[in-house]
Write an enzyme that holds these catalytic residues in place. Sequence first.
Site, PDB file in Angstrom:
ATOM      1  CG  PHE A 199      -0.228   0.440   2.506  1.00  0.00           C
ATOM      2  CD1 PHE A 199      -0.061   1.789   2.812  1.00  0.00           C
ATOM      3  CD2 PHE A 199       0.288  -0.492   3.398  1.00  0.00           C
ATOM      4  CE1 PHE A 199       0.605   2.188   3.965  1.00  0.00           C
ATOM      5  CE2 PHE A 199       0.947  -0.105   4.559  1.00  0.00           C
ATOM      6  CZ  PHE A 199       1.106   1.243   4.835  1.00  0.00           C
ATOM      7  CE  LYS A 211      -2.917  -8.609  -4.511  1.00  0.00           C
ATOM      8  NZ  LYS A 211      -3.289  -7.694  -3.388  1.00  0.00           N
ATOM      9  CD  GLU A 249      -5.344  -6.272   0.425  1.00  0.00           C
ATOM     10  OE1 GLU A 249      -4.471  -6.122  -0.455  1.00  0.00           O
ATOM     11  OE2 GLU A 249      -5.212  -7.057   1.389  1.00  0.00           O
ATOM     12  NE  ARG A 250      -3.317  -2.420   3.898  1.00  0.00           N
ATOM     13  CZ  ARG A 250      -2.472  -2.491   4.901  1.00  0.00           C
ATOM     14  NH1 ARG A 250      -2.732  -1.834   6.005  1.00  0.00           N
ATOM     15  NH2 ARG A 250      -1.374  -3.199   4.816  1.00  0.00           N
ATOM     16  CB  SER A 272       4.678  -7.457   5.898  1.00  0.00           C
ATOM     17  OG  SER A 272       3.706  -8.360   5.434  1.00  0.00           O
ATOM     18  CB  CYS A 281      10.551  -0.564   2.758  1.00  0.00           C
ATOM     19  SG  CYS A 281      11.316  -0.099   1.214  1.00  0.00           S
ATOM     20  CD  GLU A 306       8.391  -3.034   8.364  1.00  0.00           C
ATOM     21  OE1 GLU A 306       7.747  -4.071   8.165  1.00  0.00           O
ATOM     22  OE2 GLU A 306       8.888  -2.348   7.443  1.00  0.00           O
TER      23      GLU A 306
HETATM   24  P1  NAD Z   1       1.423  -6.703   3.104  1.00  0.00           P
HETATM   25  O1  NAD Z   1       2.428  -7.779   3.263  1.00  0.00           O
HETATM   26  O2  NAD Z   1       0.283  -6.655   4.051  1.00  0.00           O
HETATM   27  O3  NAD Z   1       0.756  -6.768   1.633  1.00  0.00           O
HETATM   28  C1  NAD Z   1       1.536  -6.653   0.454  1.00  0.00           C
HETATM   29  C2  NAD Z   1       0.793  -7.312  -0.693  1.00  0.00           C
HETATM   30  O4  NAD Z   1       0.747  -8.718  -0.486  1.00  0.00           O
HETATM   31  C3  NAD Z   1      -0.664  -6.882  -0.864  1.00  0.00           C
HETATM   32  O5  NAD Z   1      -0.944  -6.808  -2.233  1.00  0.00           O
HETATM   33  C4  NAD Z   1      -1.458  -8.016  -0.198  1.00  0.00           C
HETATM   34  O6  NAD Z   1      -2.738  -8.177  -0.760  1.00  0.00           O
HETATM   35  C5  NAD Z   1      -0.586  -9.222  -0.453  1.00  0.00           C
HETATM   36  N1  NAD Z   1      -0.566 -10.225   0.610  1.00  0.00           N
HETATM   37  C6  NAD Z   1      -0.689 -10.039   1.930  1.00  0.00           C
HETATM   38  N2  NAD Z   1      -0.511 -11.199   2.587  1.00  0.00           N
HETATM   39  C7  NAD Z   1      -0.248 -12.138   1.660  1.00  0.00           C
HETATM   40  C8  NAD Z   1       0.035 -13.540   1.712  1.00  0.00           C
HETATM   41  N3  NAD Z   1       0.089 -14.188   2.871  1.00  0.00           N
HETATM   42  N4  NAD Z   1       0.243 -14.186   0.552  1.00  0.00           N
HETATM   43  C9  NAD Z   1       0.198 -13.539  -0.626  1.00  0.00           C
HETATM   44  N5  NAD Z   1      -0.052 -12.212  -0.739  1.00  0.00           N
HETATM   45  C10 NAD Z   1      -0.263 -11.513   0.393  1.00  0.00           C
HETATM   46  O7  NAD Z   1       2.245  -5.314   3.120  1.00  0.00           O
HETATM   47  P2  NAD Z   1       1.684  -3.820   3.229  1.00  0.00           P
HETATM   48  O8  NAD Z   1       1.202  -3.579   4.615  1.00  0.00           O
HETATM   49  O9  NAD Z   1       0.794  -3.523   2.072  1.00  0.00           O
HETATM   50  O10 NAD Z   1       3.039  -2.996   2.984  1.00  0.00           O
HETATM   51  C11 NAD Z   1       3.935  -2.651   3.997  1.00  0.00           C
HETATM   52  C12 NAD Z   1       5.083  -3.611   4.089  1.00  0.00           C
HETATM   53  O11 NAD Z   1       5.779  -3.644   2.842  1.00  0.00           O
HETATM   54  C13 NAD Z   1       6.111  -3.191   5.125  1.00  0.00           C
HETATM   55  O12 NAD Z   1       6.553  -4.333   5.802  1.00  0.00           O
HETATM   56  C14 NAD Z   1       7.231  -2.594   4.288  1.00  0.00           C
HETATM   57  O13 NAD Z   1       8.507  -2.614   4.876  1.00  0.00           O
HETATM   58  C15 NAD Z   1       7.178  -3.466   3.080  1.00  0.00           C
HETATM   59  N6  NAD Z   1       7.798  -2.820   1.926  1.00  0.00           N
HETATM   60  C16 NAD Z   1       9.005  -3.295   1.501  1.00  0.00           C
HETATM   61  C17 NAD Z   1       9.653  -2.686   0.437  1.00  0.00           C
HETATM   62  C18 NAD Z   1      10.989  -3.174  -0.030  1.00  0.00           C
HETATM   63  O14 NAD Z   1      11.403  -2.818  -1.124  1.00  0.00           O
HETATM   64  N7  NAD Z   1      11.709  -3.978   0.753  1.00  0.00           N
HETATM   65  C19 NAD Z   1       9.050  -1.609  -0.221  1.00  0.00           C
HETATM   66  C20 NAD Z   1       7.809  -1.168   0.233  1.00  0.00           C
HETATM   67  C21 NAD Z   1       7.186  -1.786   1.309  1.00  0.00           C
END
Ligand code: NAD
Length: 495
Positions: free
Chosen positions: A155, A179, A182-183, A232, A287, A388
């Site tokens: 998101f 994909k 969803e937020r 995450s 991140c 985090e």
């Molecule tokens: P999230 O893990 O909740 O969701 C990310 C995506 O994965 C969404 O599209 C979600 O629908 C999908 N998803 C969630 N759980 C899943 C599962 N079990 N299996 C498959 N798909 C799944 O993350 P968020 O809250 O949207 O984003 C924040 C996180 O992203 C933070 O931890 C941040 O550090 C990380 N992030 C990392 C980077 C990087 O380059 N390392 C960049 C941006 C954000």
Amino acid sequence: MHPATSLPEVRNYIGGAWRTPRTREWGDIHDPATGNLLGHVPLGDAGDVAAAVEAAAAAFPSWRATPPGERIQYLFRLKQLLEDNLEELARTITIENGKTLAEARGELRRGIENVETACGIPMLTQGYNLEDVVGGIDEMMIRQPLGVVAAITPFNFPAMIPLWFLPYAIACGNTFIAKPSERVPFTMQKVIELIERTGLPPGVINLVNGGRQTAEALIDHPGVRAISFVGSTGAARQVYARAAANGKRVQCQAGAKNHVVIMPDAEIEGATQIISDSAFGCAGQRCLAVSVAVTVGAIHERFRDSIAARAASLKVGSGLDDTVEMGPVISRESQRRIEALIAEGIREGARGIVDGRGAVVAGYEDGFFVRPTVLEGVPLESPLTTTEIFGPVLSLAHARDLDEAIRMIAANPYGNAASIFTASGLAARRFRYEVPAGNIGVNVGIAAPMAWFPFSGWKDSFLGTLHGQGWDAVEFYTDKKVVIERWPREWTRRF
Ligand code: NAD
């Protein structure tokens, strides 16, 4: 059936047509600044995924055969359309994500840089060859696209992160399924509307909205060759294992806990400003945000006082207000989670030098705000040291010397980014050499690689081998084929 038809509908884009998702399950999308309901998002249906894969697979043979120099003409058009519509896109990002307009414009600039970089694909995808590997035998390596590839994104950068993948994937000759989170589904709706205007053949780019089930359907579908994931660490581990079990190529960029080291010779005013932007910009939901500031030697009190003053003075409010310096966090749930973590830190002995809990912004009383927070003395054994937070919370720590500071960073399970502020080339070099993190900043607060470099990340911040952006993206989105040719001279007399 859509649960609230007066609100904008989130649709899928499959095979060049906008389609109403088949799902029966819908989630709410809120404006984080006002708490208002913006719309409803489909939570997923494997049927939508199957339709998108089918459309992408049907488009692949002719797209793959389209010369790279022609493929990138669509990206040149996309770049121009993104530039022409930058303000509208930035507004959409701000409304659904909460970050300030300036931050939204910044993320779009970074996204556009990836479109520009992918325009170099006719050079970047070239292979290599060697004549006479053995007398009269030539060998070459050529790169070919994989087929249908998909990206599952978070998101916090609704436009930039999908653009870490999409331009390279299609420029290399693959067909692509996005994909989004969803937020924040509205930004990619708009980006795809612009892509539609480039005249890209149907099926080359597809959009499927949904949550975890949609992501899992993509990971499980045998027609998808590769998965790019950003999110995450917990989800990244699941995605990595599931994609690998399905025999797919996979890259997972994950969570973070980034440290900055402030050496005694750092220029305090500049460092404070930059570290504050890193810790509190995008409400700490980057991140690459700094989460722990480690002072070395006598600078501790001066830095503490100056970062506390800056944190307390930041203007918090709606990202649409140009005078606001920090917007809300993404959701009520995030707000509560961050406040609970601050409370836990204080309960365990940390001092809340600036405590951002209970924020109320006049005119935005229902918004999801947490003000900048500075904690000092979080005990090393506290889970907060390694959790985090993903909110505007900076912990202050102190180290006797650079060795101890580096040990503190190395003890952390994450390895996304780390920065040092110093006037010493020697300290900077040691830091670069020894710190186990993928993105290193020297007098830089957000060590965000430009599109021409891989967006690195180590340890629990990354699972895989090849990162997003730059050469890594080309490697990820192509398969290498080696051809060995023998054309014996004796055959000359046959013709
Ligand atoms: P999230 O893990 O909740 O969701 C990310 C995506 O994965 C969404 O599209 C979600 O629908 C999908 N998803 C969630 N759980 C899943 C599962 N079990 N299996 C498959 N798909 C799944 O993350 P968020 O809250 O949207 O984003 C924040 C996180 O992203 C933070 O931890 C941040 O550090 C990380 N992030 C990392 C980077 C990087 O380059 N390392 C960049 C941006 C954000």
